[in-house]
Scaffold this motif. Structure first.
Motif, mmCIF file in Angstrom:
data_model
loop_
_atom_site.group_PDB
_atom_site.id
_atom_site.type_symbol
_atom_site.label_atom_id
_atom_site.label_comp_id
_atom_site.label_asym_id
_atom_site.label_seq_id
_atom_site.Cartn_x
_atom_site.Cartn_y
_atom_site.Cartn_z
ATOM 1 N N TRP A 1 0.891 132.640 -28.500
ATOM 2 C CA TRP A 1 0.440 133.655 -27.470
ATOM 3 C C TRP A 1 0.363 134.850 -28.216
ATOM 4 C CZ3 TRP A 1 4.823 130.411 -27.919
ATOM 5 C CH2 TRP A 1 6.042 131.087 -28.255
ATOM 6 N N GLN B 1 -2.022 135.311 -29.940
ATOM 7 C CA GLN B 1 -3.587 135.169 -30.275
ATOM 8 C C GLN B 1 -4.185 135.149 -28.746
ATOM 9 O OE1 GLN B 1 -3.096 131.157 -31.906
ATOM 10 N NE2 GLN B 1 -2.716 132.027 -33.962
ATOM 11 N N PRO B 2 -4.466 136.499 -28.704
ATOM 12 C CA PRO B 2 -4.905 136.965 -27.524
ATOM 13 C C PRO B 2 -6.245 136.076 -26.581
ATOM 14 C CG PRO B 2 -5.904 138.500 -28.673
ATOM 15 C CD PRO B 2 -4.835 137.505 -29.442
ATOM 16 N N HIS B 3 -7.036 135.827 -27.285
ATOM 17 C CA HIS B 3 -8.316 135.036 -26.624
ATOM 18 C C HIS B 3 -8.032 133.688 -26.338
ATOM 19 C CE1 HIS B 3 -10.484 138.642 -27.442
ATOM 20 N NE2 HIS B 3 -9.815 138.659 -28.858
ATOM 21 N N TYR C 1 -4.701 132.439 -25.886
ATOM 22 C CA TYR C 1 -3.718 132.469 -24.988
ATOM 23 C C TYR C 1 -4.360 132.878 -23.471
ATOM 24 C CZ TYR C 1 0.670 131.783 -22.747
ATOM 25 O OH TYR C 1 1.506 131.046 -22.037
ATOM 26 N N ARG C 2 -5.145 133.653 -23.444
ATOM 27 C CA ARG C 2 -5.887 133.974 -21.989
ATOM 28 C C ARG C 2 -6.405 132.738 -21.617
ATOM 29 N NH1 ARG C 2 -11.443 134.696 -19.732
ATOM 30 N NH2 ARG C 2 -11.054 136.042 -18.204
ATOM 31 N N ASP D 1 -8.579 131.094 -31.822
ATOM 32 C CA ASP D 1 -8.683 132.237 -31.225
ATOM 33 C C ASP D 1 -9.944 133.295 -31.579
ATOM 34 O OD1 ASP D 1 -6.697 134.440 -29.864
ATOM 35 O OD2 ASP D 1 -7.655 135.475 -31.186
#
Ligand code: FAD
Length: 490
Positions: free
Chosen positions: A95, A97-99, A101-102, A464
């Motif tokens: 989580w 890793q923003p992309h 996890y989105r 990511d």
């Protein structure tokens, strides 16, 4: 469905080419409106291409996805064997890793994460085998050893990298970082060698080679510093972000969601097992010829072929000089990744390093198969490299070097011989990132270049980074072809 890719070995069947995967797409071609010009052609169905094709098709753009392989996922795909997903390439997510996890959140997959580690079984220890011999230690001692050694390695500024790289997603914000641009892993080890015990030296070299897949001489220090910074300058967090949390449905279950969403838009055409050979953007529209002699045209192209195979595609006008140089230099990662099903269920809590004399460097228990056996995964690199498919006895022997094990199955993909990757995740040579990264990201007229190998974020080289890169390329194309979406980026 069985892919032609991947290898499977059991004592009974011997070595067999091709493994089952839900990533295989059948029928292999679906071209809607074949006479039409596409709005956009996306080359490559890895996470970059899947994200780009999903985002363009779902916003109404007629999109064609062209892929050389028989499956989606590129360097990330899983094979379900006897009810268990083995990950051939990209595996672990986090989580932080923003992309990625989105997307997990968007597809309702927050409950799909499982742990690779389980320290509740009998063989709950770490084995370290060096030239001096082998010994076992507790996982706490293992973590202390690696944290200490890696800490010395990254501590270039007396602040564990925080001063030179305060923003991993903006890695050059402090210009001091350029002092390390040409530094190799071997150079950095030499700088700190007076301060490393023999165990620490083996630990840090084995760990960094696990990350780079190269040799200490050809692997850049800078890539490691960015991983470290992205993982909040902390060894345990780095482990958590790169090797602990995976998807119980396998990565292909995740990738499939992107593909199916794109398909459901009614705007996606696709063709698998159809490698692109030639891209001509010298006239208004981009013309594309595949290896089989099929022609397609589009207003825009998003090319997601990775760095090590970029020069296999012929471009007119030719790729700019910097791109050609980088593509011919290539990145260094020749990671060897081999899965083994081990008969003893108590091995579930084990991990080990054999370095520098073995063909495989790191092994970790990664799961329990439905048969109640232990799934272990082993990694090698370009130093002491092997092709696991060429000599199975050698591969089995390399696993036995960690500890005696009864091996009931091997599953793997040889990324070095893979014609559409020629290597694993990106790891630059010293100097290469600073010299070529910007150039690799540059578009050439209507042709955009997107890939995790040159993603702009802190998690370049990861899934990511692929999702980030595909998102950005699709947004650019959407803004250019759909004026209503044209917003200025701050
Ligand atoms: P790719 O996946 O390489 O996609 C590019 C696509 O283009 C491919 O499908 C290829 O076949 C296609 N293509 C190439 N040339 C042509 C052509 N001429 N015509 C048509 N198609 C073409 N990341 C993580 O986040 N976590 C991990 O645990 C992790 N572990 C990894 C372990 C291994 C062994 C490997 C190999 C990678 C790992 N990675 C991991 C990295 C991750 O897999 C990649 O960064 C990511 O999958 C790259 O996606 P991409 O779409 O940018 O590139």
């Amino acid at each position: 469905h069985k892919s032609r890719e991947g290898w499977h070995w059991t004592p009974d069947t011997g070595l067999q080419a091709g493994i089952p995967s839900i990533a295989v797409i059948e029928p292999s071609q679906l071209i809607r409106n074949s006479k039409d010009i596409f709005d956009v052609i996306v080359i490559g169905a890895g996470y970059t291409g899947l994200t780009a094709a999903r985002d363009t098709s779902t916003t109404g753009l007629k999109t064609l996805l062209l892929e050389g392989r028989d499956r989606i996922g590129g360097r990330t795909w899983s094979s379900e064997i006897d009810g268990y997903p083995y990950e051939m390439g990209g595996t672990w997510v986090h989580w932080f890793q923003p992309h990625v996890y989105r997307e997990l959140s968007r597809y309702g997959m927050k409950d799909h994460l499982v742990h690779s580690t389980d320290y509740t079984k009998k063989h709950n220890f770490f084995t370290l085998r060096t030239s001096a011999g082998a010994r076992n230690m507790s996982h706490e001692e293992e973590d202390e050893l690696f944290a200490r050694a890696v800490g010395k390695f990254v501590n270039v500024d007396g602040d564990f990298g925080k001063t030179v790289m305060p923003f991993p997603f903006s890695a050059y914000s402090n210009e001091d970082v350029f002092k390390y641009a040409n530094l190799s892993v071997a150079d950095r080890i030499a700088q700190i060698s007076h301060d490393l015990s023999s165990d620490e030296r083996h630990a840090v070299e084995a760990f960094v080679l696990l990350c780079s897949g190269g040799t200490t001489e050809n692997s850049a220090f800078l890539d490691f510093l960015r991983w470290w910074a992205a993982a909040n300058y902390d060894y345990k967090t780095l482990l958590d972000t790169i090797i602990v949390f995976k998807l119980k449905c396998g990565q292909s279950g995740f990738a499939k969601r992107f593909f199916e969403e794109a398909l459901a838009s009614g705007n996606l055409s696709y063709s698998f097992s159809n490698p692109v050979a030639h891209i001509d953007s010298s006239k208004g529209l981009v013309q594309m010829r595949t290896k089989d002699g099929q022609y397609f045209s589009a207003k825009k192209v998003i090319c997601t072929a990775p760095l090590n195979v970029l020069e296999e595609i012929e471009f007119n006008p030719p790729l700019d000089r910097a791109k050609r140089e980088a593509a011919s230099l290539k990145h260094v990662n020749q990671c060897v990744k081999v899965h083994a099903e081990i008969r003893d269920p108590e091995m579930r809590s084990w991990s080990g390093v054999t370095y520098p004399d073995n063909k495989l460097v790191i092994g970790v228990a990664d799961g329990t198969t439905p048969a109640g056996k232990t799934h272990c995964v082993f990694f090698g690199c370009d130093a002491n490299h092997m092709h696991a498919d060429e000599d199975i006895d050698q591969t089995l022997q390399a696993i036995q070097e960690f500890a005696p094990m009864e091996i009931d199955r091997l599953v793997f993909h040889n990324w070095s011989k893979d014609e559409f990757a020629k290597g694993a995740w990106v790891w630059y040579r010293p100097g290469m990132e600073v010299q070529y990264l910007e150039a690799l990201r540059k578009r050439q007229g209507p042709v955009l270049f997107a890939n995790s190998d040159w993603a702009a974020g802190g998690w370049r080289s990861f899934i990511d980074g692929a999702i980030q890169s595909g998102t950005e390329a699709a947004l650019t194309v959407r803004q250019e072809l759909m004026p209503i979406l044209r917003t200025s980026r701050l």
